[in-house]
Scaffold this motif. Structure first.
Motif, short mmCIF file in Angstrom:
data_model
loop_
_atom_site.label_atom_id
_atom_site.label_comp_id
_atom_site.label_asym_id
_atom_site.label_seq_id
_atom_site.Cartn_x
_atom_site.Cartn_y
_atom_site.Cartn_z
N LEU A 187 0.68 -1.22 -0.01
CA LEU A 187 -0.10 -0.16 -0.07
C LEU A 187 0.73 1.25 0.11
O LEU A 187 0.41 2.17 -0.89
N ASN A 188 1.81 1.37 0.79
CA ASN A 188 2.61 2.60 1.10
C ASN A 188 3.82 2.35 1.89
O ASN A 188 3.86 1.08 2.69
N LEU A 189 4.62 3.38 2.24
CA LEU A 189 5.87 3.12 3.07
C LEU A 189 6.10 4.62 3.69
O LEU A 189 6.31 5.63 2.91
N PHE A 190 5.93 4.55 4.92
CA PHE A 190 6.50 5.69 5.63
C PHE A 190 7.31 5.45 6.84
O PHE A 190 7.33 4.07 7.19
N GLU A 191 7.84 6.54 7.20
CA GLU A 191 8.94 5.96 8.44
C GLU A 191 7.92 5.88 9.71
O GLU A 191 7.09 6.24 10.03
#
Length: 449
Positions: A187-191
């Protein structure tokens, strides 16, 4: 369930109990392994350990003694939350012993194809949407993984006519070797989870394990709007199916007020009842995944015109004296809280705080403009207070916990306000799980009434 002999006669260490460890140990015992279970909690009062003892399984409780490795250990299955600096995990790594998670075992025994869903945010909503869409089209899904149903238990019941819809964390994916979903969804990649992974790069590599063993016969549904996800998918063997909220792609996308899949109009955006712009990404990912399994537009529409959200994820609790209460306890990082705040226009009373993972909250600043009151708790309270002061929030209140935050938020708010629990932090400083934190919030809201 496939009958496998991979562990027959092998000495297998199951590290950490809880639901997944208990189920893993019991299954490995049935598969002929010589199982030893290690849990840091004392044996006394440890119902799961006592249960496994009654099954004839060796149990070591009250710590993590390295003497377990005085005898040969062939494989370690660890609870996903146990860090890799745990002394037994380190010792296993030094000795070249595989360190796996129960997701690997679930894959090895499952007769059903698997849809695996990962990402920093939106996993639970997307997993639930996929499950409901498949069910609406009589595809016999079984929901599993990080969403609450232990994968090895579900896999034992899964047949060839089922589809396992499995929510996967980076912690679980790190412990896989042969795991191969028929459809992977990134889906997504964030810190996030830097206390566990160390760097965003390592976190991304862990997530990308979902692609590792896929072949050209498999599919990877990826967020074409997330540059990091796109980069991690470069060179993979599976067929990439993109989704995008900002452009037309050869997958799922938005155009002129409609959801499309590969030029096929699925439904109008106006028909969708799930709140929040961020949920359009989750919806497109789910649509892409189920269309690959030939789910009808009618089934998709049935779900999207009725499904309003999952528990603990922007869950509407009710209204009391003009205040609307929302439970977003699953917002365990800054990005999730950003998205929750974006779902409301003004007059927000924000309840936030929890485990301190070493990060600051500067990334929240642009999203606090509509917050009139911050009620904070937990280890990160002082950091959140600093951020609130910088954002110019006039009313700030520090309390001990979520239960005390609710009546304070109510008393300091006005009719027409949104009272939103969206912690931007994990729960483990005060609560066992984000679910427990959310349930306490719900109970406190009901007490007001």
């Amino acid at each position: 369930m496939k009958k496998i002999n991979l562990y027959e006669g092998k000495r297998v260490l199951v590290l950490g109990l809880a639901k997944s460890g208990t189920a893993t140990a019991e299954l490995l015992h049935k598969l002929g392994a010589k199982v030893i279970v290690n849990d840091r909690s004392p044996l006394e009062g440890n119902e799961q350990a006592e249960y496994l003892l009654s099954k004839g399984i060796e149990v070591v409780c009250g710590g993590h003694p390295t003497s377990i490795f005085d005898q040969n250990v062939d494989v370690v299955f660890k609870n996903p939350g146990i860090p890799y600096h745990n002394p037994l995990v380190q010792l296993a790594t030094e000795k070249g012993v595989p360190v796996l998670t129960e997701v690997e075992l679930a894959y090895q025994i499952s007769d059903a194809p698997i849809i695996g869903i990962t990402g920093s945010n939106g996993k639970t909503t997307t997993t639930t949407l996929i499950d409901k869409m498949l069910a609406a089209d009589s595809k016999s899904p079984l929901i599993a993984g990080n969403i609450g149903n232990v994968s090895v238990e579900v896999a034992q019941e899964a047949g060839e006519d089922n589809v396992m819809v499995t929510e996967l964390s980076s912690f679980q994916l790190m412990g896989t070797e042969s795991f191969r979903p028929k459809i992977s969804v990134f889906l997504n990649l964030f810190e996030a989870h830097l206390d566990y992974h160390g760097t965003v790069e390592d976190y991304g590599i862990a997530k990308a394990q979902i692609f590792k063993n896929q072949t050209s016969d498999d599919y990877a549904v990826i967020n074409a709007d997330d540059a990091q996800v796109v980069k991690l998918a470069e060179g993979i063997n599976s067929t990439i199916i993109p989704f995008s909220v900002s452009k037309i792609v050869d997958g799922a996308y938005l155009d002129n007020g409609f959801v499309y899949f590969k030029e096929e109009k699925v439904l109008s955006i106006e028909q969708i009842v799930l709140p929040g712009k961020h949920n359009l990404e989750n919806i497109l990912a789910a649509v892409a995944a189920v269309k690959l399994l030939e789910v009808s537009n009618e089934a998709i529409t049935e779900v999207l015109t009725s499904f309003s959200g999952v528990k603990h994820r922007l869950q509407f609790i009710g209204e009391h004296n003009g205040r609307r209460f929302y439970n977003d306890s699953k917002a365990t990082n800054i990005l999730a809280t950003q998205k929750a705040l974006s779902a409301f226009e003004n007059n927000i009373v924000l309840l936030a705080g929890g485990l301190d993972r070493g990060n600051e909250f500067d990334d929240l600043l642009p999203y606090l403009k509509n917050v009139k009151l911050l009620v904070t708790f937990g280890e990160t309270a002082e950091k959140l207070i600093r951020t609130a002061n910088e954002a110019g929030i006039k009313q700030i209140k520090h309390v001990d916990n979520v239960e005390k935050a609710v009546p304070v938020a109510y008393e300091m708010s006005d009719s027409g306000d949104v009272i939103l629990l969206s912690p931007a932090c994990a729960s483990w400083d005060q609560y066992k799980t984000f679910e427990q934190r959310g349930d306490i919030f719900i109970d406190a809201v009901h007490k007001l009434k």
